[in-house]
Design an enzyme around this catalytic site. Sequence first.
Site, mmCIF file in Angstrom:
data_model
loop_
_atom_site.group_PDB
_atom_site.id
_atom_site.type_symbol
_atom_site.label_atom_id
_atom_site.label_comp_id
_atom_site.label_asym_id
_atom_site.label_seq_id
_atom_site.Cartn_x
_atom_site.Cartn_y
_atom_site.Cartn_z
ATOM 1 N N PHE A 1 0.805 -1.089 0.142
ATOM 2 C CA PHE A 1 -0.127 -0.087 -0.075
ATOM 3 C C PHE A 1 0.788 1.001 0.019
ATOM 4 O O PHE A 1 1.682 1.262 0.794
ATOM 5 C CB PHE A 1 -0.825 -0.078 1.200
ATOM 6 C CG PHE A 1 -1.912 1.314 1.282
ATOM 7 C CD1 PHE A 1 -1.621 1.973 2.317
ATOM 8 C CD2 PHE A 1 -3.037 1.071 0.617
ATOM 9 C CE1 PHE A 1 -2.529 3.356 2.332
ATOM 10 C CE2 PHE A 1 -3.918 2.213 0.655
ATOM 11 C CZ PHE A 1 -3.524 3.272 1.616
ATOM 12 N N ALA A 2 0.552 2.190 -1.016
ATOM 13 C CA ALA A 2 1.520 3.188 -1.146
ATOM 14 C C ALA A 2 0.857 4.669 -0.787
ATOM 15 O O ALA A 2 0.288 5.148 -1.986
ATOM 16 C CB ALA A 2 2.280 3.312 -2.406
ATOM 17 N N LEU A 3 1.092 5.521 0.392
ATOM 18 C CA LEU A 3 0.437 6.647 0.272
ATOM 19 C C LEU A 3 1.582 7.641 0.682
ATOM 20 O O LEU A 3 1.700 8.802 -0.117
ATOM 21 C CB LEU A 3 -0.474 6.559 1.505
ATOM 22 C CG LEU A 3 -1.138 7.969 2.015
ATOM 23 C CD1 LEU A 3 -1.738 8.548 0.881
ATOM 24 C CD2 LEU A 3 -2.001 7.851 3.113
ATOM 25 N N GLU B 1 4.754 9.975 0.848
ATOM 26 C CA GLU B 1 5.761 10.539 0.143
ATOM 27 C C GLU B 1 6.697 11.314 0.986
ATOM 28 O O GLU B 1 6.382 11.837 2.118
ATOM 29 C CB GLU B 1 5.134 11.524 -1.118
ATOM 30 C CG GLU B 1 4.169 10.742 -1.864
ATOM 31 C CD GLU B 1 3.690 11.403 -3.059
ATOM 32 O OE1 GLU B 1 4.230 12.504 -3.097
ATOM 33 O OE2 GLU B 1 2.647 10.907 -3.688
ATOM 34 N N GLY C 1 3.884 12.828 4.872
ATOM 35 C CA GLY C 1 3.869 11.804 6.003
ATOM 36 C C GLY C 1 2.746 11.794 6.930
ATOM 37 O O GLY C 1 1.666 11.592 6.195
ATOM 38 N N ARG D 1 18.345 -15.551 36.243
ATOM 39 C CA ARG D 1 19.636 -14.873 36.483
ATOM 40 C C ARG D 1 19.807 -14.655 38.152
ATOM 41 O O ARG D 1 18.936 -14.240 38.925
ATOM 42 C CB ARG D 1 19.382 -13.286 35.997
ATOM 43 C CG ARG D 1 20.349 -12.568 36.332
ATOM 44 C CD ARG D 1 21.699 -12.712 35.688
ATOM 45 N NE ARG D 1 22.657 -11.656 35.817
ATOM 46 C CZ ARG D 1 24.071 -11.679 35.644
ATOM 47 N NH1 ARG D 1 24.343 -12.814 35.317
ATOM 48 N NH2 ARG D 1 24.736 -10.721 35.773
ATOM 49 N N GLU E 1 1.742 3.888 9.710
ATOM 50 C CA GLU E 1 0.272 4.135 9.742
ATOM 51 C C GLU E 1 -0.338 5.037 10.736
ATOM 52 O O GLU E 1 -1.460 4.693 11.300
ATOM 53 C CB GLU E 1 -0.330 2.399 10.118
ATOM 54 C CG GLU E 1 0.173 1.660 9.176
ATOM 55 C CD GLU E 1 -0.583 0.332 8.876
ATOM 56 O OE1 GLU E 1 -1.748 0.563 9.061
ATOM 57 O OE2 GLU E 1 -0.120 -0.604 8.341
#
Lengths: 261, 334, 385
Positions: free
Chosen positions: C122-124, C126, C130, C267, C363
Amino acid sequence: MNVVVCIKQVPGKIKIEIDPQTNTLIRGGSDNTINPFDMYALEEGIRLKERYQGKVIVISMGPPQVEGTLREAVALGADEAILLSDPVFEGSDTWATSYVLSKGLMKLGQFDIVLCGRQSIDGETGQVGPQLAELMGLPFVSYVSKVEEMRDGQMKMQRMVEEGHQLIEMTLPGVISVVKEINVPRLPSLRGLMQSKKARITVWAAQELGVDVSKVGLSGSPTQIVKVFYPQRIRQVELLQGSVESQVNQLIEKLRETKVL
Amino acid sequence: MDSNSPGEVWVFAEHTNGRIKGIVYELITRGRKLADDLGTRLSAVCFGHGIEGLEQLTAYGVDKVYMVDNPASTEKEEEFFSKELVDLIQRQKPAILLAGATALGSSFIPRVAAALETGLTANCTGLEIDPETKLLVQTRPSYGGIIMASITCPKKRPQMATVRPHAFKKGRPDQTRQGEVVRVDFAQKPVTSRTRLLNVINDLNTKIKLEEADIIVCGGRGLVKAENFHILAELAEVLGAALGSSRPPVDDGWIAYSHQIGQTGKTISPKLYIACGISGAPQHLAGMQTSEIIVAINEDPRAPIFEMATYGIVGDLFKVVPMLTTRLRELRSG
Amino acid sequence: MEYFLNEQQKTVKSLARMVAEQRILPVRAELDEKEEFPWDLIGEMANSDLMRIFIPEKYEGLGGGCLDLCLVVEELSRVCGGIAISYGANALGALALINYGTEEQKGKYLPDIAAGRRLTAFALTESTAGSDAANIRTVATREKGGYLINGTKQFITNGGEAEIYTIIAMTDPAKGSRGASALIVEKNTPGFSFGKKEKKMGIRSSATRELIFRDCRVPEENIIGREGLGFIIAIRTLDRSRPGVGAQAVGIAQGALEAAVDYARQRIQFGHPISSIQAVQHMLADMATELEAARALVYAVAKTIDAGAKSFTEEAAMAKVFATDMAMKVTTDAVQILGGAGYMRDYPVEKMMRDAKITQIYEGANQVIRNTIALELLKRKGRQE
């Protein structure tokens, strides 16, 4: 082509409890699952089916809860599942188990190859494969690490021995047991898991198998367990102290004393 | 066949490349004791052609050797073996049959037991004659060695058992001992074998086999990465030891599966077992707990391996092992 | 906590865990180190039908819902956040198609996605857009028979590995936020190329690249929905995928908490395991509590979406911001509990901390998400609901 895979249900988590009367283990582990070595046998069976077109029939002897394990096998790709179950089978040793399985295979009818895992992680005898073969009058090859091909009624395979590997050809139908080296078992798919919930498991009891009950179960088995016990832990570790150099020197000294070095 | 005396104790004399395997002498030593306890004879059964050193079988304690000779058979044609052995057993009726838990022993011995409808106990670590019942009591580990089971075969004969290498010690040979060799011909009907050996690929590039090694150096997750196995390989070289691994390094591809020791790998019982960076999960212990002397090297003092070890060093294996190797080299040369 | 999942959900969860533990766990450190895209694991996940979960049955999927997807992402993230995001971004890339695509489009692309044969992205984002998503500059100019695309997308997960890209571009720059459209662009379309693979702080096995469009032509059937719907599609799609990001955060935190508990138990310092020290116990208690709260919120939002809620913008935003902030805190605390060892790459927690960071950023950066929540909240209060 019919491929038969023999599987055994074993406990995933082992809870050891010894029944004082019968000297058998109360098989009360939890997380029952397919015997790990049988997973490799099942995977190889499914690969043979994919390669040569055919059907995988998975078969197991055990109490009713083994149905769950047979469904696991169906989820991975087995086409049919058969459970040999009857109270008289309980407590059977490897000979009696092989005998019951042989009756199951005879009732099944036609098959080309039977695959077993190298051994179970609880009994650890590795005897059922060869004994089943003998009772059915079939050839058997153990420790198969690769199936090269199935052709013209023959199977060519590699077998793991102490010195390396052998290349063996077997006339089919036959029985083989496989080792871990042979493949990496697949994980189930979602569709497989959902289908397996609805799959029909065929159940055969002693009578319909034509089993002679005097030969099976706790009383019919040739071997009897007379005692089950916890091994004596006789060792008490001696921790070597001091600097690394001192520890190394002490160790060498002690090993020389015991003449191991 | 004298029906008054108890049946004989038999040992299957497996050989490879014309030489009798080491396990056979261990079985003979133990078998001798069993035969003496039963007041019967100890015999060895050998299949093959041109096998050398049969006198050694007598020297270690065998009274009679059944030499089943067929010039045409190769040493690995198992279908011949099982049919011939079944025939021989049905004729001679031994009380007990012992064999090595080898690759060969794991395939055709069970067939023989199945054909005879008799009981077979695999991987025995203990064999005794019960003084009252005169039955062979076969003891073996189960569930990865968490428990031991003692088993008998009360009704069927012969009572059969396979035994792992090093479970019993080999005794001392007595070259003056007398014994006989009986030649047995193969049964009349030629048996066409349905399995054929096409080729042997001796691709195990280790000179020393794990199962037969007296000393084993074994590595685990504590090695951190594959390359570090060379540290153990160097120690193994100085000791003349075989190199082993627990399961995690094999699963991660650091070393081949043929080196894996444990429940899903090999079971070994060397004189000396050195565990480096191994925590000691039950599945691994199952494969090595009968080793005579166990040395454990691990950073974590609470590692379960220390409960099993004879000697323990709580420390950094990357310091301890190289120093051990160096010291041993010095001692060897100086 | 027992969430009383139904049979399908339990099956999905346990299968995802099996895949994660048996296949992903042995190689996660190596993939992180080498920054390699996990094609083998994609194959394994596909064989197990995990890609089918978020595809409708009609298109060879299993028709699972948001909660099914969250369960898978959580189980994968528990073992490796990088693998999980490759899987999750693949679901995100398919979401616009599933919810707004035509029958033809769905029939053309979804079966391959379901079978795991082709991955999506999914490409939004740039370089100029942002948080200010509306400020995108990539244009898709209408011409005869299709669109001509020019521009560059930045920081795209699965970029270069995926074959099917859902991009948001301006079809009508004059209309501002009403002038964007969603389009499908396939890899190997002339004019479509990729920038170099980014070197990241975390989720290093996942591939992040620029998408470069230079006179890239796509046919008109590649538009999703209608011209002008681009931002609405983007916003609604991101709303639906936000619980998944929350699930990723929950999974990463779960892995970190387990590692911290295990370590604290064994530990030994001052003669006792450090788990006996109250300061450590309080840290673990807070970590566990916040983790469970985040999980409960994520599951509740997923369920509300599955039940058909008409609007869930605010809730999805809450799940995302709460879970991701929690994951950053829990993973940081886990490193602290492991102490010096936690800082070493031989132990898994420093990777978990590096992986967790991005969940607060992508996102929707958490600051912007808070704006979203506030706006929704004030809108509602204003209406006296």
